[in-house]
Design an enzyme around this catalytic site. Structure first.
Site, mmCIF file in Angstrom:
data_model
loop_
_atom_site.group_PDB
_atom_site.id
_atom_site.type_symbol
_atom_site.label_atom_id
_atom_site.label_comp_id
_atom_site.label_asym_id
_atom_site.label_seq_id
_atom_site.Cartn_x
_atom_site.Cartn_y
_atom_site.Cartn_z
ATOM 1 N N GLU A 16 0.212 -1.032 0.479
ATOM 2 C CA GLU A 16 0.195 0.328 -0.177
ATOM 3 C C GLU A 16 0.779 1.185 0.040
ATOM 4 O OE1 GLU A 16 -4.124 -0.213 2.051
ATOM 5 O OE2 GLU A 16 -2.688 -1.804 3.495
ATOM 6 N N SER A 152 -6.797 -2.526 2.340
ATOM 7 C CA SER A 152 -6.746 -2.134 1.171
ATOM 8 C C SER A 152 -7.644 -3.588 0.206
ATOM 9 C CB SER A 152 -5.742 -1.376 -0.109
ATOM 10 O OG SER A 152 -5.588 0.213 0.517
ATOM 11 N N TYR A 222 -9.400 3.419 -5.019
ATOM 12 C CA TYR A 222 -8.442 4.260 -5.149
ATOM 13 C C TYR A 222 -8.573 5.391 -6.468
ATOM 14 C CZ TYR A 222 -6.598 2.764 -0.119
ATOM 15 O OH TYR A 222 -6.442 2.299 0.206
ATOM 16 N N ARG A 261 -10.977 3.682 12.390
ATOM 17 C CA ARG A 261 -11.756 3.158 11.349
ATOM 18 C C ARG A 261 -12.315 1.970 11.123
ATOM 19 N NH1 ARG A 261 -9.684 3.097 5.592
ATOM 20 N NH2 ARG A 261 -10.660 1.703 6.129
ATOM 21 N N ASP A 263 -14.476 -0.786 9.532
ATOM 22 C CA ASP A 263 -14.893 -1.037 8.274
ATOM 23 C C ASP A 263 -16.820 -1.964 8.971
ATOM 24 O OD1 ASP A 263 -13.345 0.102 7.007
ATOM 25 O OD2 ASP A 263 -11.972 -1.265 6.580
ATOM 26 N N GLU A 276 -13.782 -5.162 10.284
ATOM 27 C CA GLU A 276 -11.747 -4.784 11.222
ATOM 28 C C GLU A 276 -12.057 -3.257 11.336
ATOM 29 O OE1 GLU A 276 -8.722 -4.182 8.004
ATOM 30 O OE2 GLU A 276 -10.494 -3.390 7.097
ATOM 31 N N ASN A 278 -9.160 -0.024 11.742
ATOM 32 C CA ASN A 278 -8.403 0.411 11.142
ATOM 33 C C ASN A 278 -7.498 1.457 11.856
ATOM 34 O OD1 ASN A 278 -7.733 -0.505 8.172
ATOM 35 N ND2 ASN A 278 -10.004 -0.033 8.478
ATOM 36 N N GLY A 282 -6.794 5.299 6.139
ATOM 37 C CA GLY A 282 -6.570 6.154 4.709
ATOM 38 C C GLY A 282 -6.699 7.422 4.949
HETATM 39 N N1 ADP Z 1 -17.839 -11.144 5.555
HETATM 40 C C1 ADP Z 1 -17.153 -10.093 4.377
HETATM 41 N N2 ADP Z 1 -18.362 -9.375 3.967
HETATM 42 C C2 ADP Z 1 -18.926 -9.400 2.660
HETATM 43 N N3 ADP Z 1 -17.867 -8.230 2.525
HETATM 44 C C3 ADP Z 1 -16.605 -8.381 2.755
HETATM 45 C C4 ADP Z 1 -16.652 -9.077 4.209
HETATM 46 N N4 ADP Z 1 -14.587 -8.716 4.164
HETATM 47 C C5 ADP Z 1 -14.286 -7.714 3.873
HETATM 48 N N5 ADP Z 1 -15.760 -7.567 2.385
HETATM 49 C C6 ADP Z 1 -14.599 -6.610 1.685
HETATM 50 O O1 ADP Z 1 -13.911 -6.245 1.541
HETATM 51 C C7 ADP Z 1 -13.422 -5.244 1.573
HETATM 52 C C8 ADP Z 1 -11.647 -5.515 2.410
HETATM 53 O O2 ADP Z 1 -11.838 -6.132 3.475
HETATM 54 P P1 ADP Z 1 -11.332 -5.164 4.981
HETATM 55 O O3 ADP Z 1 -11.902 -6.704 6.089
HETATM 56 O O4 ADP Z 1 -11.750 -4.254 4.841
HETATM 57 O O5 ADP Z 1 -9.567 -5.647 4.638
HETATM 58 P P2 ADP Z 1 -9.033 -4.407 4.665
HETATM 59 O O6 ADP Z 1 -9.546 -3.720 4.198
HETATM 60 O O7 ADP Z 1 -7.779 -4.637 5.395
HETATM 61 O O8 ADP Z 1 -8.185 -4.599 2.913
HETATM 62 C C9 ADP Z 1 -14.111 -4.993 2.460
HETATM 63 O O9 ADP Z 1 -13.736 -3.589 2.254
HETATM 64 C C10 ADP Z 1 -15.401 -4.990 2.451
HETATM 65 O O10 ADP Z 1 -16.166 -4.236 0.589
HETATM 66 MG MG MG Z 2 -11.361 -2.401 5.442
#
Ligand code: ADP
Ligand code: MG
Length: 320
Positions: A16, A152, A222, A261, A263, A276, A278, A282
């Site tokens: 990233e 990301s 992005y 932040r 999610d 998750e 952060n 970002g």
């Molecule tokens: N269990 C889930 N169900 C639906 N979408 C998910 C799930 N886990 C992740 N995502 C999708 O994948 C993206 C990345 O997952 P995330 O856990 O936020 O990891 P990172 O942002 O660290 O890459 C999320 O923003 C979401 O769009």
């Molecule tokens: Mg995320």
């Protein structure tokens, strides 16, 4: 640089890197608009010597991925006694490990998708076939496979049929040795920023994320215009409040400082699911945290300045 300078750390050797540099530029520009001397530095072999020889007032770490979010760099800043904005190393380690963070926030009452955590070594030891069968038997379909400590969306993929699972595992292992396989939550994705500038953590307006292509992947994040953001999210008030409360609970439960932040995905019934949190959100032009600050009527540079003040050590009492 002078003693009043604020060093914004961005870049580093991680997937990233580009995002981090864009975050760093945005924050250093915002600080300069406040009349503050902001110095943007990359993370390389010269960094520690520079900081030790010419210590700034404080550091704002805007590194993403392991180097910035696993707490190691902050351990080193602690050892140099250089104040920094954001969470302590121990809290970073907990937040950075998605399965650990999930367990802790679940114990604090948040919903998080059912999941399995699988190391690449497990596949070698037990054979891929039986392990993949066990995953489908336990979690069903559809699934979301991602690295346990990614960012990301790198290495993340949606699995809608069993034959897609092996490729999804391989994609995840390209970014880390352990994969988190989760039940896919279908619904509205939101990001909830938390800010604690001295009066306790509070949630910023909830940002709804509507990727054009349906999945919030790296390009959707992005590339300007490829995702629509709605602030505050177009969700009922009680759902917005639950999202805000979930983000503050995650921030407090994991012992985070200054900013974070969370999610979440809101399912069809209006229930938020924790994905998750952060510790170095970002700060690019298309990132959600600065959009949430703007919606709250807050200036990014002024907020960072306030957090620097929080990060500075209390003046030590005079010896008498
Ligand atoms: N269990 C889930 N169900 C639906 N979408 C998910 C799930 N886990 C992740 N995502 C999708 O994948 C993206 C990345 O997952 P995330 O856990 O936020 O990891 P990172 O942002 O660290 O890459 C999320 O923003 C979401 O769009
Ligand atoms: Mg995320």
């Amino acid at each position: 640089m002078t003693q009043d300078a604020i060093v914004v750390l961005a870049g580093g050797l991680c997937p990233e890197r580009e995002v981090s540099i864009r975050s760093g530029r945005r924050v250093s520009d915002a600080l300069r608009e406040q009349g503050i001397e902001a110095v943007l530095l990359d993370v390389d072999a010269a960094l520690l010597a520079t900081l030790a020889a010419d210590p700034p007032q404080a550091v704002v770490p805007l590194l993403h991925g392991a180097p910035g979010e696993d707490g190691a760099l902050r351990e080193v800043l602690d050892s140099l006694r250089i104040p920094y904005v954001g969470s302590r190393p121990s809290a970073c380690r907990i937040a950075f490990d998605k399965p650990v963070a999930k367990s802790l926030v679940a114990a604090a009452g948040l919903r998080t998708p059912q999941s399995m955590v699988l190391a690449q070594a497990t596949f070698r030891e037990l054979g891929a076939g039986p392990v993949l069968d066990a995953v489908i038997a336990r979690l069903g379909l559809p699934l979301l496979v991602k690295p346990t400590s990614g960012g990301s969306s790198l290495g993340a993929s949606v699995v809608t049929s069993a034959d897609q699972l092996p490729a999804a595992m391989v994609a995840s292992f390209a970014y880390g040795p352990v994969a988190l396989v989760e039940q896919l939550v279908v619904g509205t994705e939101v990001a909830v920023g938390v800010l604690d500038d001295g009066t306790g953590p509070r949630a910023l307006p909830v940002v709804e994320i509507r990727p054009d292509g349906g999945f919030y992947d790296y390009a959707a994040r992005y590339t300007a215009g490829s995702t629509e953001f709605v602030v505050p999210a177009s969700l009922p008030d009680d759902v917005l409040q639950e999202c805000a409360a979930a983000a503050v609970t995650a921030h407090q439960t994991l012992g985070l400082s200054h900013w974070s932040r969370t999610d979440l995905i809101i399912d069809a019934a209006g229930a938020p699911w924790f994905l998750e949190v952060n510790v170095a959100p970002g700060m690019t032009e298309t990132s959600t945290y600065p959009q949430a600050l703007a919606a709250a009527g807050l200036d990014l540079g002024a907020v960072v300045q306030a957090l620097v003040t929080q990060a500075l050590p209390e003046p030590s009492p005079r010896r008498g």
